[in-house]
Design a protein around this motif. Structure first.
Motif, short mmCIF file in Angstrom:
data_model
loop_
_atom_site.label_atom_id
_atom_site.label_comp_id
_atom_site.label_asym_id
_atom_site.label_seq_id
_atom_site.Cartn_x
_atom_site.Cartn_y
_atom_site.Cartn_z
N ARG A 143 -0.17 11.43 -10.50
CA ARG A 143 0.59 10.39 -11.20
C ARG A 143 0.21 9.00 -10.72
O ARG A 143 0.42 8.02 -11.43
N GLN A 144 -0.36 8.93 -9.53
CA GLN A 144 -0.82 7.64 -9.01
C GLN A 144 -2.23 7.31 -9.50
O GLN A 144 -2.76 6.25 -9.16
N GLY A 145 -2.84 8.21 -10.27
CA GLY A 145 -4.14 7.93 -10.85
C GLY A 145 -5.30 8.70 -10.28
O GLY A 145 -6.44 8.56 -10.77
N ALA A 146 -5.08 9.49 -9.25
CA ALA A 146 -6.16 10.30 -8.69
C ALA A 146 -6.52 11.43 -9.64
O ALA A 146 -5.68 11.92 -10.40
N VAL A 147 -7.78 11.87 -9.59
CA VAL A 147 -8.21 13.03 -10.36
C VAL A 147 -8.05 14.25 -9.46
O VAL A 147 -8.81 14.43 -8.50
N VAL A 148 -7.05 15.06 -9.75
CA VAL A 148 -6.70 16.20 -8.91
C VAL A 148 -6.61 17.46 -9.76
O VAL A 148 -6.01 17.44 -10.84
N GLU A 149 -7.19 18.54 -9.28
CA GLU A 149 -7.01 19.86 -9.88
C GLU A 149 -6.48 20.78 -8.80
O GLU A 149 -6.90 20.70 -7.64
N LEU A 150 -5.53 21.61 -9.16
CA LEU A 150 -4.87 22.48 -8.19
C LEU A 150 -5.31 23.92 -8.39
O LEU A 150 -5.22 24.47 -9.49
N SER A 151 -5.80 24.53 -7.31
CA SER A 151 -6.08 25.96 -7.29
C SER A 151 -4.95 26.64 -6.53
O SER A 151 -4.58 26.20 -5.43
N VAL A 152 -4.39 27.69 -7.09
CA VAL A 152 -3.22 28.33 -6.47
C VAL A 152 -3.58 29.20 -5.28
O VAL A 152 -2.70 29.72 -4.60
N GLY A 153 -4.88 29.35 -4.99
CA GLY A 153 -5.30 30.15 -3.84
C GLY A 153 -6.59 30.88 -4.13
O GLY A 153 -7.31 30.57 -5.08
N CYS A 154 -6.90 31.86 -3.29
CA CYS A 154 -8.12 32.65 -3.50
C CYS A 154 -7.87 34.10 -3.11
O CYS A 154 -7.04 34.40 -2.26
N GLU A 155 -8.56 34.99 -3.78
CA GLU A 155 -8.57 36.44 -3.56
C GLU A 155 -7.27 37.00 -2.96
O GLU A 155 -7.24 37.49 -1.83
N PHE A 156 -6.22 36.95 -3.73
CA PHE A 156 -4.92 37.39 -3.25
C PHE A 156 -4.90 38.86 -2.85
O PHE A 156 -4.09 39.27 -2.02
N TRP A 157 -5.75 39.67 -3.46
CA TRP A 157 -5.68 41.11 -3.26
C TRP A 157 -5.82 41.52 -1.80
O TRP A 157 -5.33 42.56 -1.39
N LEU A 158 -6.48 40.67 -1.01
CA LEU A 158 -6.70 41.05 0.39
C LEU A 158 -5.74 40.35 1.34
O LEU A 158 -5.33 40.93 2.34
N PHE A 159 -5.36 39.12 1.02
CA PHE A 159 -4.64 38.32 2.01
C PHE A 159 -3.15 38.19 1.75
O PHE A 159 -2.44 37.67 2.61
N VAL A 160 -2.68 38.64 0.61
CA VAL A 160 -1.24 38.62 0.35
C VAL A 160 -0.68 40.01 0.68
O VAL A 160 -1.07 41.00 0.06
N PRO A 161 0.20 40.11 1.65
CA PRO A 161 0.73 41.42 2.03
C PRO A 161 1.38 42.13 0.85
O PRO A 161 2.03 41.52 0.01
N GLY A 162 1.16 43.44 0.80
CA GLY A 162 1.80 44.26 -0.21
C GLY A 162 0.95 44.60 -1.40
O GLY A 162 1.28 45.53 -2.15
N ILE A 163 -0.15 43.88 -1.62
CA ILE A 163 -1.04 44.21 -2.74
C ILE A 163 -1.92 45.39 -2.36
O ILE A 163 -2.03 46.38 -3.10
N VAL A 164 -2.54 45.31 -1.20
CA VAL A 164 -3.27 46.43 -0.61
C VAL A 164 -2.48 46.90 0.61
O VAL A 164 -2.06 46.07 1.42
#
Length: 393
Positions: A143-164
């Motif tokens: 909103r202040q004018g910067a060009v920003v893109e947000l990635s919600v994360g990477c390869e959740f299957w390994l690092f988020v508990p409970g998926i594997v």
């Protein structure tokens, strides 16, 4: 060095990206790209890579000497803009304060920001709150004018508990290796969390949203504006890369290569993401396994080969992995302990006092840094980068 969280004790020299890319390369990713469903038409490729970037990891550091320092980070942002000629920096890692401070400095310098929080191996609610806090800051910058893109994360299957199944990263890997995983249930849990993360991202951020997937991950890209892939393939020529990358254009959305790179020794590019696996962590101090031949040229040539393929496809963005790896120091004249051989960094870390965990250090450019700088400067002069517009799709 990238870690999912300080509570996850990854071996030194083994970053999250390398670990995940290696597992994907070994055929143990969560799924495959869907083959039979309808896809939007592939957009016409334009000449040149539209945005040129580098990954900058903001971890806490493994020793007192490599702890995050704001002054150092500011100098690095200057170098990324002025010496590397990048227009984009992927700010990634964990720790909201480190992420937001770095993103703010990048914005002040007019750099495009790909902001990707990567907290892992903690409860889901903590990961999602970490994402939400980071996303709120990204929205303020936008909103202040910067060009920003947000990635919600990477390869959740390994690092988020409970998926594997598994209490930590290593137990989950063993379960994958030994076939003690129900792939259908795993994919269902992965889809659920990915959708939840996308919803959190949308709730706090009004700009373009993405996610960094391993090459073989099955992802509902309808949740996101930009397809993001960590890419570590090896082919003998550009044709192989172009053929493989085209499949990620089938969604009719811009494609960002959120990581690409290799290590600086002969044969590293051919490891397809396993180049990090050359350190004996049981030795004290840690030692390089085998008799590797250092070759900064091999690293640089591989990066240029990939950039040639990315440019020929007119990809939206590509971020070289990574700018600096402080916890993998280069030790000239001591190949047995040259941990930089296991690093994907385009710079080499040199300690003032080798083997002292409190030692100060500085980085120097590798051949890959200079090769990227020349390529990025050339594309900058040719005006292939745009002002932020996305192609139709």
């Amino acid at each position: 060095m990238r870690k999912p969280d300080e509570r996850v004790q990854m071996p030194r020299g083994l970053t999250r990206a390398r670990f995940l890319a290696g597992m994907a390369g070994a055929g143990m990713a969560a799924g495959r790209l869907p083959a039979g469903s309808a896809r939007a038409a592939v957009p016409r490729a334009r000449s040149g890579l539209r945005h040129r970037g580098v990954v900058y990891t903001v971890g806490a550091g493994e020793t007192p000497g490599t702890a995050f320092r704001t002054a150092r980070m500011r100098r690095d942002m200057d170098a990324i803009r002025d010496r590397l000629h990048a227009d984009t920096v992927e700010v990634t890692g964990d720790g909201v304060e480190r992420l937001t401070a770095t993103a703010a400095e990048a914005a002040e310098r007019g750099l495009r920001i790909w902001l990707q929080p990567t907290l892992g191996d903690v409860p889901e609610r903590d990961i999602l709150e970490h994402l939400a806090e980071t996303g709120r800051f990204a929205e303020r910058l936008r909103r202040q004018g910067a060009v920003v893109e947000l990635s919600v994360g990477c390869e959740f299957w390994l690092f988020v508990p409970g998926i594997v199944p598994g209490a930590d990263v290593f137990e989950r890997i063993r379960n994958l290796q030994q076939g003690r995983v129900d792939p259908v249930a795993m994919q269902r849990r992965l889809d659920r969390f990915t959708a939840k993360a996308a919803a959190v991202g949308r709730s706090v951020f009004g700009g373009r949203l993405s996610y960094a997937a391993a090459q073989d991950d099955e992802v509902d890209w309808g949740l996101f504006d930009i397809v993001g892939i960590d890419y570590y393939s090896f082919f003998p020529d550009r044709v192989g890369y172009v053929r493989e990358l085209r499949r990620y254009l089938r969604w009719g959305k811009p494609l960002a290569v959120t990581e690409f790179g290799t290590c600086a020794y002969v044969g590293a590019p051919q490891t397809a993401g396993m180049g990090w696996d050359v350190v004996d962590h049981d030795k004290k101090p840690e030692e390089i396994k085998g008799h590797l031949v250092r070759s900064e040229h091999a690293q640089a040539a591989y990066l240029l080969q990939l950039l040639d393929a990315f440019s020929s496809l007119g990809l939206y963005a590509a971020m070289a992995f990574e700018f600096v790896t402080p916890d993998a120091p280069h030790r000239p004249g001591d190949p047995l302990h040259d941990l930089d051989l296991a690093s994907y960094s385009i710079t080499k870390t040199l300690q003032d006092r080798p083997f002292d965990p409190a030692s100060g250090w500085h980085w120097e450019p590798k051949e890959a840094f200079h090769a990227l700088a020349r390529h990025y400067a050339r594309e900058q002069r040719h005006g292939t980068a745009d002002a932020g517009a996305l192609p139709p799709g």
